[in-house]
Structures are given as C-alpha cells and as structure tokens.
Design a protein around this motif. Structure first.
Motif, PDB file in Angstrom:
ATOM      1  N   LYS A 140       0.827  -1.218   0.000  1.00 27.23           N
ATOM      2  CA  LYS A 140       0.000   0.000   0.000  1.00 27.23           C
ATOM      3  C   LYS A 140       0.857   1.262   0.000  1.00 27.23           C
ATOM      4  CE  LYS A 140      -4.297  -1.849   1.548  1.00 27.23           C
ATOM      5  NZ  LYS A 140      -5.086  -2.380   2.637  1.00 27.23           N
TER       6      LYS A 140
ATOM      7  N   MET B 271       2.258   1.608  -3.484  1.00 29.63           N
ATOM      8  CA  MET B 271       1.223   2.016  -4.447  1.00 29.63           C
ATOM      9  C   MET B 271       1.009   3.517  -4.393  1.00 29.63           C
ATOM     10  SD  MET B 271      -2.021  -0.497  -4.813  1.00 29.63           S
ATOM     11  CE  MET B 271      -1.997  -1.192  -3.187  1.00 29.63           C
ATOM     12  N   ASN B 272       1.056   4.070  -3.184  1.00 32.06           N
ATOM     13  CA  ASN B 272       0.915   5.512  -3.011  1.00 32.06           C
ATOM     14  C   ASN B 272       2.106   6.249  -3.627  1.00 32.06           C
ATOM     15  OD1 ASN B 272      -0.577   7.777  -1.564  1.00 32.06           O
ATOM     16  ND2 ASN B 272       1.485   8.033  -0.747  1.00 32.06           N
ATOM     17  N   MET B 273       3.281   5.648  -3.494  1.00 31.24           N
ATOM     18  CA  MET B 273       4.482   6.305  -4.009  1.00 31.24           C
ATOM     19  C   MET B 273       4.615   6.178  -5.525  1.00 31.24           C
ATOM     20  SD  MET B 273       7.206   5.137  -1.065  1.00 31.24           S
ATOM     21  CE  MET B 273       8.620   5.619  -2.033  1.00 31.24           C
ATOM     22  N   MET B 274       4.178   5.032  -6.051  1.00 30.36           N
ATOM     23  CA  MET B 274       4.314   4.796  -7.497  1.00 30.36           C
ATOM     24  C   MET B 274       2.974   4.353  -8.067  1.00 30.36           C
ATOM     25  SD  MET B 274       8.068   2.978  -7.498  1.00 30.36           S
ATOM     26  CE  MET B 274       8.134   2.482  -5.795  1.00 30.36           C
ATOM     27  N   PRO B 275       2.028   5.313  -8.155  1.00 28.71           N
ATOM     28  CA  PRO B 275       0.650   4.949  -8.518  1.00 28.71           C
ATOM     29  C   PRO B 275       0.490   4.383  -9.929  1.00 28.71           C
ATOM     30  CG  PRO B 275       0.878   7.333  -8.234  1.00 28.71           C
ATOM     31  CD  PRO B 275       2.171   6.730  -7.841  1.00 28.71           C
ATOM     32  N   SER B 276       1.486   4.587 -10.796  1.00 27.09           N
ATOM     33  CA  SER B 276       1.305   4.107 -12.166  1.00 27.09           C
ATOM     34  C   SER B 276       1.410   2.578 -12.263  1.00 27.09           C
ATOM     35  CB  SER B 276       2.322   4.763 -13.100  1.00 27.09           C
ATOM     36  OG  SER B 276       3.618   4.522 -12.643  1.00 27.09           O
TER      37      SER B 276
ATOM     38  N   PHE C   3      14.756  -2.374  -5.725  1.00 22.39           N
ATOM     39  CA  PHE C   3      16.016  -1.674  -5.993  1.00 22.39           C
ATOM     40  C   PHE C   3      16.738  -2.224  -7.235  1.00 22.39           C
ATOM     41  CE2 PHE C   3      20.615  -1.171  -5.406  1.00 22.39           C
ATOM     42  CZ  PHE C   3      20.661   0.209  -5.465  1.00 22.39           C
TER      43      PHE C   3
ATOM     44  N   GLU D  12      11.778   4.340 -10.915  1.00 24.24           N
ATOM     45  CA  GLU D  12      11.246   5.335  -9.964  1.00 24.24           C
ATOM     46  C   GLU D  12      11.773   5.128  -8.548  1.00 24.24           C
ATOM     47  OE1 GLU D  12       9.455   3.357 -11.815  1.00 24.24           O
ATOM     48  OE2 GLU D  12       7.918   4.442 -12.943  1.00 24.24           O
TER      49      GLU D  12
ATOM     50  N   SER E 254      17.011   7.091  -4.846  1.00 26.27           N
ATOM     51  CA  SER E 254      17.445   7.427  -3.477  1.00 26.27           C
ATOM     52  C   SER E 254      16.334   8.099  -2.678  1.00 26.27           C
ATOM     53  CB  SER E 254      18.629   8.389  -3.520  1.00 26.27           C
ATOM     54  OG  SER E 254      19.694   7.792  -4.141  1.00 26.27           O
ATOM     55  N   MET E 255      15.674   9.056  -3.333  1.00 28.64           N
ATOM     56  CA  MET E 255      14.621   9.798  -2.648  1.00 28.64           C
ATOM     57  C   MET E 255      13.484   8.859  -2.241  1.00 28.64           C
ATOM     58  SD  MET E 255      13.840  12.763  -1.570  1.00 28.64           S
ATOM     59  CE  MET E 255      14.986  13.822  -2.407  1.00 28.64           C
ATOM     60  N   SER E 256      13.134   7.948  -3.146  1.00 25.74           N
ATOM     61  CA  SER E 256      12.049   6.999  -2.847  1.00 25.74           C
ATOM     62  C   SER E 256      12.425   6.085  -1.688  1.00 25.74           C
ATOM     63  CB  SER E 256      11.740   6.137  -4.076  1.00 25.74           C
ATOM     64  OG  SER E 256      11.310   6.940  -5.119  1.00 25.74           O
ATOM     65  N   ILE E 257      13.688   5.648  -1.677  1.00 22.87           N
ATOM     66  CA  ILE E 257      14.107   4.746  -0.594  1.00 22.87           C
ATOM     67  C   ILE E 257      14.010   5.468   0.749  1.00 22.87           C
ATOM     68  CG2 ILE E 257      16.048   3.436   0.365  1.00 22.87           C
ATOM     69  CD1 ILE E 257      17.002   2.925  -2.501  1.00 22.87           C
TER      70      ILE E 257
ATOM     71  N   THR F  30      12.147   8.054   1.486  1.00 22.31           N
ATOM     72  CA  THR F  30      10.719   8.250   1.790  1.00 22.31           C
ATOM     73  C   THR F  30      10.120   6.973   2.356  1.00 22.31           C
ATOM     74  OG1 THR F  30      10.504   9.866   0.005  1.00 22.31           O
ATOM     75  CG2 THR F  30       8.469   8.858   0.781  1.00 22.31           C
TER      76      THR F  30
END
Lengths: 87, 267
Positions: A12, A15-20, A33, A38, A41-44, A46
């Motif tokens: 979940k 899904m919020n971070m990568m809705p596509s 990884f 997408e 680094s920033m996503s990790i 977050t």
C-alpha cells in the motif's frame, strides 16, 4: 504481525508512491532496488520514513543496503525481525 | 482572469523570487512557506493549485523561493536558518503594514521547521500540511540520501566534507544549517504561542490507512497540549509529495479551501 501482513502494508505504501504500477504488481517477490527506475534514493528514504512511522521502529543505517531493498519480501523480513525483537 | 505577478522582492538577506496573485477585493492573505530541499519541488504544484482556488475567495497569495533556493538570490551554502526566519518575518511584517485582513501561513511537511514563536504570533491562522516538527529526524532523513545513493552504481551524490561544508544529493550547504535545523522541535517552536492563532493540522491518510500512526498521533497530542487552539483534520487522499509523479490531491485541496472560507465567514 506476520510477514504477509507486512507485505500488504508495504504494497500500500509503494502504491501511493508509485501509482502508475497497478495493485497486482505489488507482491512479495516484486523487485524494487535496481529494477524500478522510480525507486531512486529519494524513494528509498521516503519509504524508510513511512516504515519507521507505520511500524513504529527505527531502521539502523547499517541495514540500508541493496539486499534489504531488493524485493518487498526482503524488506518485509527485515521489518518482521525488528518488530519481533521489540515484542 | 487572475492578476498574477512575478517579482524579486528585496528581502533582508537578498532578493526573493515571489509569485503574487492579487484579487481586486482582498478578504485575506496567504503566504505559502516552502519546505526544505527536495520537498520544495514536491509541493510547488499544490501551492499553485491552492493559490488559484484561494484567489476565487479573494485571498491574495504569495509563493516564494527561500533565499539560496530556486530562483531567489544567494547560494544555499551561504544560508543560515536565521536568514530564512528573517525573510519570512519580513514578508509578514510587510503584509501587516498594509492590511488588517486575516493572514494565513500554509506550511507543508518540513516547512514548519522555519517557524519561530515570534513568526507564529504575527499571523492569524496556520495551515500545517502533514507537519514534521522533529528537526533531528528531518536531518537524519536528509543525510540518509547520501547513504542510499551509495547503493547505486551511478554515483551522483557525495558526502565529501570539510569542517564547515557538506554536500548531500547535490545540495551544498553548511554543517551549521543542519545543526540549526536539528535543534528545531515542537517545544522550541510552540513554547509561547498566543491563543488567538488558529492552527489547522492536516493529516493525509492514503489508501488503507484508517487512523493516524502512533508517532503522528503523539506529535499531534504534543502540539495540542502546547497550543489549545489546534484542530486536527484528517483527509483521505494521496500523500502527493511522496509520489513519483504529479498527483492532484483534490479532496485535500477542497477541505483546505473550506477552512479558508471559514476564516472569511468568521469575519
């Protein structure tokens, strides 16, 4: 909390971070990884913040490695170990 | 047709790039405070949408880049937290000199680390969008960017440092700035805030979340103990700043706008 519950929570968040990516994409063996462009680094960072918040744990900087962020399942195992060690 | 101007405002520490939307009749003012580093890019489109909606309620709005960031003057490496405080305060004072209409600060996530008690006491309303009051935690997350980049074979980030300068994720800044941010906390910011300042504390719950997490609950409880005039508003919507693509948080923006309407209704 069992591993499947952790996988579901992680799915979940992702899904919020990568809705596509559709809901069906996010399974225990979904690769993160090095596979998803997408998932940078920033996503990790977050994701780490959300995990610490939701599971009420502190991830050690030493645990931030490629192996633990390779798949949802690997990450779920790390979290499960940390949650269980608190219990 | 929206009356919109872009300007370099002469701030106390250098020119600030600002976008101002000015309706003919002004019911109130909104100052959108940019959050820190990468966060600033992730909230900009929502600032714009919010400002356009607020214009329809006759709110004059200002969106600005903090000194050393975006299109404003100076380099980040020359910036201290005191400079960011001074420029925010100076903009508030300028609005106050020319208008007695309600003044609202909108502060997403890490933007609350730019607050001081003095700044808060000069405004009427705070809209806190998923605020992060823990400076220590914010800095820890920022430093983790360097760690996570080490996982990748393409190394574009580095953590070379001398005694005073650090570079993380392409941001070159003084150690001192991070040290100053680390000391920011709910207690240091809200220790003596006037009761009249109304504080809307927005929490976005994404799909599957039914209530605040324990740490978010604790933060809100601490805030509401320090400042009684605090109102929690939970909204089911995307945490748009975490998404890898631009998300329009319609539900959140609608409720945020409703809070602005309330300010007008209350006179």
């Amino acid at each position: 909390m069992n591993k499947q519950e952790i996988v579901n929570r992680l799915a979940k968040i992702l899904m919020n971070m990568m809705p596509s990516y559709g809901q069906a994409y996010w399974q225990e063996d979904s690769e993160l990884f090095g596979v998803l462009p997408e998932f940078d680094s920033m996503s990790i960072v977050t994701l780490i913040g959300e995990i610490e918040d939701i599971f009420d744990i502190l991830i050690d900087d030493e645990d931030i490695d490629a192996e633990n962020f390779e798949t949802i399942g690997a990450l779920a195992s790390l979290i499960m170990n940390m949650v269980n060690s608190i219990d | 047709m929206i009356d919109i101007t872009a300007e370099f405002w002469p701030g106390p520490n250098g020119g600030l790039f600002r976008i101002c939307r000015s309706p003919d009749k002004i019911n109130g003012h909104i100052l959108y405070v940019p959050p820190l580093f990468e966060d600033a890019n992730r909230h900009r489109h929502v600032f714009t949408r919010s400002a356009i909606s607020a214009y329809q309620l006759n709110f004059k709005s200002i969106i600005y880049d903090a000194i050393g960031t975006g299109d404003s003057q100076k380099n980040l490496v020359d910036v201290t937290l005191a400079m960011w405080h001074e420029e925010l305060l100076a903009q508030i004072i300028q609005i106050r000199l020319t208008s007695d209409k309600p003044l609202v600060l909108c502060l997403p996530t890490s933007a609350v680390l730019l607050l001081t008690t003095e700044i808060i006491n000069k405004v009427d309303v705070l809209q806190l969008w998923q605020p992060e009051f823990n400076g220590k935690r914010f800095v820890q997350q920022f430093k983790r960017l360097a760690l996570t980049q080490d996982l990748s074979s393409i190394k574009t980030y580095s953590l070379p440092s001398d005694d005073t300068i650090i570079e993380i994720a392409g941001y070159r800044l003084q150690h001192q700035l991070l040290d100053e941010l680390t000391t920011q906390s709910l207690k240091s910011i809200f220790s003596d805030v006037a009761a009249k300042v109304k504080c809307f504390h927005f929490e976005l719950l994404s799909d599957g979340e039914r209530e605040l997490t324990l740490s978010r609950k604790n933060q809100f409880q601490k805030l509401s103990q320090l400042h009684l005039n605090t109102h929690l508003i939970t909204v089911q919507d995307y945490k748009y700043w975490q998404a890898s693509e631009l998300i329009d948080p319609k539900e959140f923006l609608a409720i945020s706008l409703k809070c602005l309407q309330e300010i007008i209704d209350e006179g």
